[in-house]
Scaffold this motif. Structure first.
Motif, PDB file in Angstrom:
ATOM      1  N   GLY A  17       0.882  -1.228  -0.052  1.00 43.07           N
ATOM      2  CA  GLY A  17       0.060  -0.128  -0.082  1.00 43.07           C
ATOM      3  C   GLY A  17       0.815   1.208   0.047  1.00 43.07           C
ATOM      4  N   GLY A  18       0.492   2.380   0.558  1.00 46.96           N
ATOM      5  CA  GLY A  18       1.071   3.598   0.544  1.00 46.96           C
ATOM      6  C   GLY A  18       2.492   3.668   1.158  1.00 46.96           C
ATOM      7  N   LEU A  19       2.557   3.036   2.225  1.00 49.87           N
ATOM      8  CA  LEU A  19       3.981   2.863   3.090  1.00 49.87           C
ATOM      9  C   LEU A  19       4.929   2.517   2.102  1.00 49.87           C
ATOM     10  CD1 LEU A  19       5.309   2.771   5.644  1.00 49.87           C
ATOM     11  CD2 LEU A  19       5.037   0.268   5.855  1.00 49.87           C
ATOM     12  N   GLY A  20       4.940   1.752   1.244  1.00 50.04           N
ATOM     13  CA  GLY A  20       5.954   1.451   0.203  1.00 50.04           C
ATOM     14  C   GLY A  20       6.189   2.488  -0.773  1.00 50.04           C
ATOM     15  N   ASP A  21       5.238   3.138  -1.141  1.00 52.57           N
ATOM     16  CA  ASP A  21       5.457   4.369  -2.138  1.00 52.57           C
ATOM     17  C   ASP A  21       6.023   5.564  -1.286  1.00 52.57           C
ATOM     18  OD1 ASP A  21       4.157   3.537  -4.309  1.00 52.57           O
ATOM     19  OD2 ASP A  21       2.075   4.139  -3.670  1.00 52.57           O
ATOM     20  N   VAL A  22       5.986   5.856   0.008  1.00 53.57           N
ATOM     21  CA  VAL A  22       6.205   6.775   0.764  1.00 53.57           C
ATOM     22  C   VAL A  22       7.799   6.610   1.029  1.00 53.57           C
ATOM     23  CG1 VAL A  22       6.249   7.840   3.053  1.00 53.57           C
ATOM     24  CG2 VAL A  22       4.091   7.358   1.781  1.00 53.57           C
ATOM     25  N   GLY A 306      -7.877   0.917  -4.574  1.00 55.90           N
ATOM     26  CA  GLY A 306      -7.239   0.637  -3.160  1.00 55.90           C
ATOM     27  C   GLY A 306      -7.565  -0.407  -2.496  1.00 55.90           C
ATOM     28  N   ARG A 307      -7.096  -0.627  -1.264  1.00 55.45           N
ATOM     29  CA  ARG A 307      -7.450  -1.883  -0.557  1.00 55.45           C
ATOM     30  C   ARG A 307      -8.991  -1.806  -0.220  1.00 55.45           C
ATOM     31  NH1 ARG A 307      -5.552  -1.341   4.380  1.00 55.45           N
ATOM     32  NH2 ARG A 307      -4.857   0.699   4.292  1.00 55.45           N
ATOM     33  N   LEU A 308      -9.391  -3.142  -0.124  1.00 59.82           N
ATOM     34  CA  LEU A 308     -10.941  -3.169   0.119  1.00 59.82           C
ATOM     35  C   LEU A 308     -11.073  -3.673   1.723  1.00 59.82           C
ATOM     36  CD1 LEU A 308     -12.228  -4.923  -3.215  1.00 59.82           C
ATOM     37  CD2 LEU A 308     -12.592  -2.610  -2.330  1.00 59.82           C
ATOM     38  N   LEU A 363     -10.002  -7.796  -9.127  1.00 54.90           N
ATOM     39  CA  LEU A 363      -9.662  -8.132  -7.770  1.00 54.90           C
ATOM     40  C   LEU A 363      -8.344  -8.470  -7.573  1.00 54.90           C
ATOM     41  CD1 LEU A 363     -13.207  -9.339  -6.638  1.00 54.90           C
ATOM     42  CD2 LEU A 363     -12.374  -7.237  -6.679  1.00 54.90           C
ATOM     43  N   GLY A 364      -7.526  -7.758  -6.785  1.00 55.48           N
ATOM     44  CA  GLY A 364      -6.252  -8.274  -6.768  1.00 55.48           C
ATOM     45  C   GLY A 364      -5.240  -6.988  -6.890  1.00 55.48           C
ATOM     46  N   PHE A 365      -3.906  -7.298  -6.573  1.00 57.84           N
ATOM     47  CA  PHE A 365      -3.005  -6.087  -6.734  1.00 57.84           C
ATOM     48  C   PHE A 365      -2.287  -6.068  -8.014  1.00 57.84           C
ATOM     49  CE2 PHE A 365       0.681  -3.460  -5.911  1.00 57.84           C
ATOM     50  CZ  PHE A 365       0.179  -2.626  -5.004  1.00 57.84           C
ATOM     51  N   ILE A 373      -5.316   3.090 -15.099  1.00 54.65           N
ATOM     52  CA  ILE A 373      -6.690   3.379 -14.832  1.00 54.65           C
ATOM     53  C   ILE A 373      -6.649   4.747 -14.469  1.00 54.65           C
ATOM     54  CG2 ILE A 373      -8.573   3.078 -12.982  1.00 54.65           C
ATOM     55  CD1 ILE A 373      -7.874  -0.027 -12.802  1.00 54.65           C
ATOM     56  N   TYR A 374      -5.476   5.291 -13.657  1.00 53.95           N
ATOM     57  CA  TYR A 374      -5.562   6.609 -13.318  1.00 53.95           C
ATOM     58  C   TYR A 374      -5.476   7.734 -14.660  1.00 53.95           C
ATOM     59  CZ  TYR A 374      -4.070   5.604  -8.453  1.00 53.95           C
ATOM     60  OH  TYR A 374      -4.093   5.066  -7.128  1.00 53.95           O
ATOM     61  N   ALA A 375      -4.809   6.927 -15.698  1.00 51.54           N
ATOM     62  CA  ALA A 375      -4.550   7.851 -17.005  1.00 51.54           C
ATOM     63  C   ALA A 375      -5.985   7.856 -17.873  1.00 51.54           C
ATOM     64  CB  ALA A 375      -3.721   7.103 -17.877  1.00 51.54           C
ATOM     65  N   GLY A 390      -3.417   9.245   2.217  1.00 52.68           N
ATOM     66  CA  GLY A 390      -4.113   9.040   1.169  1.00 52.68           C
ATOM     67  C   GLY A 390      -3.313   9.371  -0.014  1.00 52.68           C
ATOM     68  N   LEU A 391      -2.823   8.500  -1.003  1.00 51.57           N
ATOM     69  CA  LEU A 391      -2.190   8.809  -2.235  1.00 51.57           C
ATOM     70  C   LEU A 391      -2.980   8.761  -3.291  1.00 51.57           C
ATOM     71  CD1 LEU A 391       0.917   6.495  -1.454  1.00 51.57           C
ATOM     72  CD2 LEU A 391       0.598   9.046  -0.781  1.00 51.57           C
ATOM     73  N   THR A 392      -4.067   8.058  -3.364  1.00 56.56           N
ATOM     74  CA  THR A 392      -4.587   7.722  -4.697  1.00 56.56           C
ATOM     75  C   THR A 392      -5.406   9.118  -5.091  1.00 56.56           C
ATOM     76  OG1 THR A 392      -6.809   6.885  -3.664  1.00 56.56           O
ATOM     77  CG2 THR A 392      -5.250   5.270  -4.366  1.00 56.56           C
TER      78      THR A 392
HETATM   79  P1  ADP Z   1      -3.107   2.645   1.934  1.00 52.00           P
HETATM   80  O1  ADP Z   1      -1.709   2.938   2.187  1.00 52.00           O
HETATM   81  O2  ADP Z   1      -3.766   2.957   3.034  1.00 52.00           O
HETATM   82  O3  ADP Z   1      -3.305   1.388   1.057  1.00 52.00           O
HETATM   83  P2  ADP Z   1      -2.792   5.021   0.076  1.00 52.00           P
HETATM   84  O4  ADP Z   1      -3.869   5.846  -0.820  1.00 52.00           O
HETATM   85  O5  ADP Z   1      -2.136   5.730   0.964  1.00 52.00           O
HETATM   86  O6  ADP Z   1      -3.515   3.601   0.759  1.00 52.00           O
HETATM   87  O7  ADP Z   1      -1.868   4.205  -1.094  1.00 52.00           O
HETATM   88  C1  ADP Z   1      -2.245   3.427  -1.834  1.00 52.00           C
HETATM   89  C2  ADP Z   1      -1.033   3.018  -3.110  1.00 52.00           C
HETATM   90  O8  ADP Z   1      -1.415   1.679  -3.345  1.00 52.00           O
HETATM   91  C3  ADP Z   1      -1.369   3.713  -4.245  1.00 52.00           C
HETATM   92  O9  ADP Z   1      -0.171   3.800  -4.870  1.00 52.00           O
HETATM   93  C4  ADP Z   1      -2.347   2.903  -4.909  1.00 52.00           C
HETATM   94  O10 ADP Z   1      -2.273   2.893  -6.339  1.00 52.00           O
HETATM   95  C5  ADP Z   1      -1.822   1.501  -4.752  1.00 52.00           C
HETATM   96  N1  ADP Z   1      -2.669   0.349  -4.901  1.00 52.00           N
HETATM   97  C6  ADP Z   1      -3.699   0.195  -3.910  1.00 52.00           C
HETATM   98  N2  ADP Z   1      -4.547  -0.904  -4.015  1.00 52.00           N
HETATM   99  C7  ADP Z   1      -3.905  -1.379  -5.289  1.00 52.00           C
HETATM  100  C8  ADP Z   1      -4.208  -2.452  -6.324  1.00 52.00           C
HETATM  101  N3  ADP Z   1      -5.229  -3.159  -5.694  1.00 52.00           N
HETATM  102  N4  ADP Z   1      -3.442  -2.452  -7.258  1.00 52.00           N
HETATM  103  C9  ADP Z   1      -2.282  -1.727  -7.549  1.00 52.00           C
HETATM  104  N5  ADP Z   1      -2.258  -0.656  -6.669  1.00 52.00           N
HETATM  105  C10 ADP Z   1      -3.084  -0.581  -5.670  1.00 52.00           C
END
Ligand code: ADP
Length: 491
Positions: A17-22, A306-308, A363-365, A373-375, A390-392
């Motif tokens: 999730g977002g932790l990795g991005d940060v 996002g995470r469900l 459904l999945g990562f 999808i963002y684009a 929140g990053l999305t």
């Molecule tokens: P959280 O850290 O609570 O999961 P954030 O909004 O901070 O939520 O970060 C979510 C990150 O994970 C974003 O980069 C988003 O694009 C990505 N992400 C979440 N779910 C998926 C998924 N199912 N597949 C791909 N990327 C995902």
């Protein structure tokens, strides 16, 4: 400055999730500012090895003191898109990081207590003496405790710790075993209210509380969430601890990596675009519709990524699907559920909707698909119950997808309502915001977004472009973290 980041994730090699991005984005920003940054991570079997360059064994025999014995570990070294990372690999019967997933094991507390011990032991043994150790979330909460209770007396007296809380929900509740394992042997001393004892369960210790009590500075990932953590029940029982430590607690808004999330440079999308070439976005929408078997049309495309999870407001995500369809839109959902009940619910929906050409549930990562999808999307919904940052919504803004968000946590600091925002001029507004966590609340914002798209396309386009204009890169937060590091070094 010499900074070591210790965390359980670093995107794109390890991302749940977002932790990795940060962790990745902040490390890159600090490097660009001329600082020396290294990362210490667990070596999971299931991480994306294809994102690690030059992986090799750097330290063969690290003996980690653990539960009165020594666990033989190896430390591997490699570069995750330019960032130098050390991966801890224990050779023990528990197979702590060979579980096929990052989190969700019954012994998660012991897995990450061990990781914390191994990480600090690695610093100690290899004579690495960073100016600042930056720890993230509950998994690393015991590091400052060990630093100031043990390692300080073994040549690590000048290191300072910044501790960032990304989500208060998971705190690392554990017991005597974790204390014994890590060598924090004096149980009566740690089982005290002003140390590690959990605020609710007096028979347990709390890793995150340890991180708050012992670190030199503590922050969460947006100013509004820092306020919520202190003055509402969102910090799951830690507000009294934050009250005591309020002088070293604050909120720093996350950034997003503008090289990774850049519609002009994004290698996953076929038609790059920026503000000047915004019309190209429509081609990405068409590509996605074809790829997912949706009807190719100019209907507004609403998405959720996002995470469900309960945190993300699952009932409202569900409602936004049907509400969008009812309003003549298309909907794309990309999400993964760890909870079996929610997983089954969304699989059921997926099967039920499978012949509908206006909705797709994935459904999945899937990192690659998320970029597409963002684009493609016109609108992104983020109806969270709570949202530390929140990053999305920020990524959506960057890609010209107008966010529809609930007014909580970092969403308050990043999205400003097109019609009603009291503090921003019309030309500074970038999305739609609602307050009430119910269907009417959601409809009040999503309905306005869809109506603007349908009835005033020029204004909708202007709103999307205003969003793209915002700077949510790491530039500003990077500067703030350097300020914090300097403050704790010289305090
Ligand atoms: P959280 O850290 O609570 O999961 P954030 O909004 O901070 O939520 O970060 C979510 C990150 O994970 C974003 O980069 C988003 O694009 C990505 N992400 C979440 N779910 C998926 C998924 N199912 N597949 C791909 N990327 C995902």
């Amino acid at each position: 400055m010499y900074i070591v980041q210790i965390a359980s994730e670093c995107a794109p090699a390890i991302k749940a999730g977002g932790l990795g991005d940060v962790v990745y984005g902040l490390s890159r920003e600090l490097q660009l500012r001329g600082h020396c940054v290294e990362l210490i991570l667990p070596m999971y079997d299931c991480m994306r090895y294809d994102h690690i360059w030059g992986l090799h064994e750097a330290y063969r025999d690290l003996f980690v003191p653990w539960d009165g014995q020594a666990v033989h570990c190896a430390v591997f070294c490699g570069w995750v898109h330019g960032s130098l990372c050390f991966f801890i690999r224990p050779h023990s019967a528990e197979n702590y990081f060979d579980r096929g997933h990052y989190y969700g094991a019954r012994d998660d507390d012991m897995r990450f207590a061990f990781f914390s011990k191994a990480a600090i032991e690695f610093l100690h043994i290899t004579n690495k003496r960073p100016d600042v150790i930056h720890c993230h979330d509950w998994q690393t909460g015991l590091i400052p405790v060990m630093l100031f209770e043990i390692y300080k007396y073994h040549g690590m007296g000048t290191q300072r710790v910044c501790y960032t809380i990304h989500n208060f929900k998971h705190q690392g509740i554990s017991g005597i075993n974790a204390l014994r394992g890590t060598g924090l042997n004096n149980e009566a001393y740690y089982y005290q209210q002003d140390r590690l004892q959990d605020n609710f369960n007096h028979g347990a210790i709390n890793f995150m509380k340890g991180g708050i009590v012992y670190s030199n500075f503590v922050n969460t990932v947006s100013p509004h969430h820092a306020w919520e953590a202190r003055f509402t029940d969102i910090s799951y029982g830690l507000s009294s601890t934050l009250e005591i430590h309020q002088n070293k607690f604050g909120g720093v808004l996350n950034g997003i990596d503008y090289e990774v999330w850049n519609p002009m440079l994004d290698k996953f999308i076929a038609h790059p675009y920026d503000i000047d070439t915004f019309d190209e976005k429509a081609k990405n929408k068409k590509d996605l519709q074809e790829r997912l078997g949706l009807e190719v049309s100019n209907k507004p495309l609403v998405c959720f990524i996002g995470r469900l999870d309960e945190q993300k407001g699952v009932p409202l995500v569900h409602h936004s699907m049907y509400y969008s369809l009812g309003k003549g839109c298309q909907f794309v959902l990309l999400g993964s559920a760890t909870e079996q009940r929610l997983n089954l619910k969304f699989w059921h929906e997926k099967n039920y909707l499978t012949t509908n050409k206006n909705i797709h549930l994935e459904l999945g990562f899937n990192e690659e698909l998320s970029h597409l999808i963002y684009a493609a999307a016109d609108i992104i919904v983020v109806p969270s119950n709570y949202e530390p940052c929140g990053l999305t919504q920020m990524i959506g803004l960057r890609y010209g997808a107008v966010p529809v968000v609930r007014a909580v946590g970092g969403l308050v600091n990043t999205v400003f309502d097109w019609d009603y925002d009291p503090e921003h001029l019309p030309e500074e507004r970038n999305g739609f915001v609602f307050n009430d966590p119910n269907e009417m609340g959601l409809e009040s914002a999503l309905g306005r977004a869809i109506d603007l798209y349908e009835k005033s396309p020029k204004l909708f386009r202007q709103l999307a472009l205003q969003g793209m204009n915002y700077d949510y890169s790491w530039n500003h937060p990077g500067q703030q973290y350097v300020g914090i590091y300097d403050y704790i070094r010289y305090k």
